[in-house]
Design a protein around this motif. Structure first.
Motif, short mmCIF file in Angstrom:
data_model
loop_
_atom_site.label_atom_id
_atom_site.label_comp_id
_atom_site.label_asym_id
_atom_site.label_seq_id
_atom_site.Cartn_x
_atom_site.Cartn_y
_atom_site.Cartn_z
N SER A 1 132.00 -14.18 28.11
CA SER A 1 131.31 -13.89 29.37
C SER A 1 130.60 -15.12 29.89
O SER A 1 130.66 -15.45 31.08
N PHE A 2 129.89 -15.85 29.00
CA PHE A 2 129.20 -17.07 29.40
C PHE A 2 130.19 -18.13 29.87
O PHE A 2 129.95 -18.85 30.84
N ALA B 1 131.21 -8.56 19.25
CA ALA B 1 130.13 -8.67 20.23
C ALA B 1 129.85 -10.13 20.58
O ALA B 1 129.70 -10.48 21.76
N VAL B 2 129.77 -10.98 19.57
CA VAL B 2 129.52 -12.40 19.81
C VAL B 2 130.64 -13.03 20.62
O VAL B 2 130.41 -13.82 21.55
N CYS C 1 132.62 -11.52 22.77
CA CYS C 1 132.53 -11.04 24.15
C CYS C 1 131.44 -11.76 24.93
O CYS C 1 131.62 -12.14 26.09
N VAL C 2 130.30 -11.97 24.27
CA VAL C 2 129.18 -12.69 24.93
C VAL C 2 129.59 -14.12 25.26
O VAL C 2 129.35 -14.62 26.37
#
Length: 216
Positions: free
Chosen positions: A35-36, A28-29, A31-32
């Motif tokens: 994305s940023f 999850a981290v 992917c975030v």
């Protein structure tokens, strides 16, 4: 574990759950962060265009002001806004300005002299273009490499959609097509440009064509 056979080994269920949760959190981290990073790259790549879009969304008041000026037949604050690269300022100051202001009596908007100190450069560009009756673009290899010149060019292109025959293109130095931006190529294809060349006859022709373009 010592003295424990594989047949008797039992993996703790809590350890399995902890490993699964840690893996999910890591994914999850990641992917975030990706994305940023992607958003940052896109924002950086199109930062000038995004600024232009933002300004266009907020410039209804400037459009109303321009229409009011034109309806009332009032003069703009400047006769000509000059868009040029800082590397070409010597030509603007030594060649263009003495003729247009000194001989023809026009009022030019020049970055170094007329931009308001302390005011954001985007606001300076927007206000000065809106307050100028015409725009002279000084194309050169330096102009092609300047991000601020490209922003001014795109802003002027949008402004021209509302008015006819306000952009005058001067080719100070020939720029190879491969070095030009899409906006520069688009202007060259739709606007007749005036070339600056050395020599008395060439200069006389240049000033005559420029005077005619600004008087139309």
């Amino acid at each position: 574990l010592p003295h424990v056979t594989l047949q008797d080994f039992v993996l703790n269920e809590q350890a399995c759950l902890l490993g699964s949760d840690a893996a999910s959190f890591t994914i999850a981290v990641t992917c975030v962060l990706l994305s940023f990073l992607l958003l940052f790259v896109i924002a950086f790549r199109f930062r000038w265009r995004m600024r232009l879009w933002l300004y266009e969304a907020c410039r209804g008041r400037r459009r109303d002001r321009r229409r009011q000026l034109e309806a009332e037949g009032r003069r703009f604050r400047y006769d000509v806004f000059v868009s040029y690269a800082i590397e070409d300022v010597a030509w603007v100051q030594q060649e263009l300005r003495p003729v247009l202001e000194g001989e023809w009596g026009l009022k030019l908007c020049i970055h170094q002299r007329d931009f308001v100190p302390g005011k954001h450069i985007v606001d300076n560009i927007s206000d000065c273009v809106s307050d100028s009756e015409r725009v002279v673009l000084v194309f050169s290899p330096h102009f092609a490499r300047s991000e601020w010149c490209q922003f001014e060019l795109k802003f002027c292109q949008v402004d021209v959609m509302e008015r006819d025959d306000v952009m005058v293109l001067v080719e100070l130095r020939e720029t190879p097509s491969r070095d030009m931006t899409g906006a520069m190529l688009a202007v060259l294809q739709t606007t007749t440009y005036i070339e600056w060349e050395d020599g008395q006859d060439a200069r006389q022709s240049f000033w005559a064509r420029l005077r005619s373009a600004l008087d139309d």
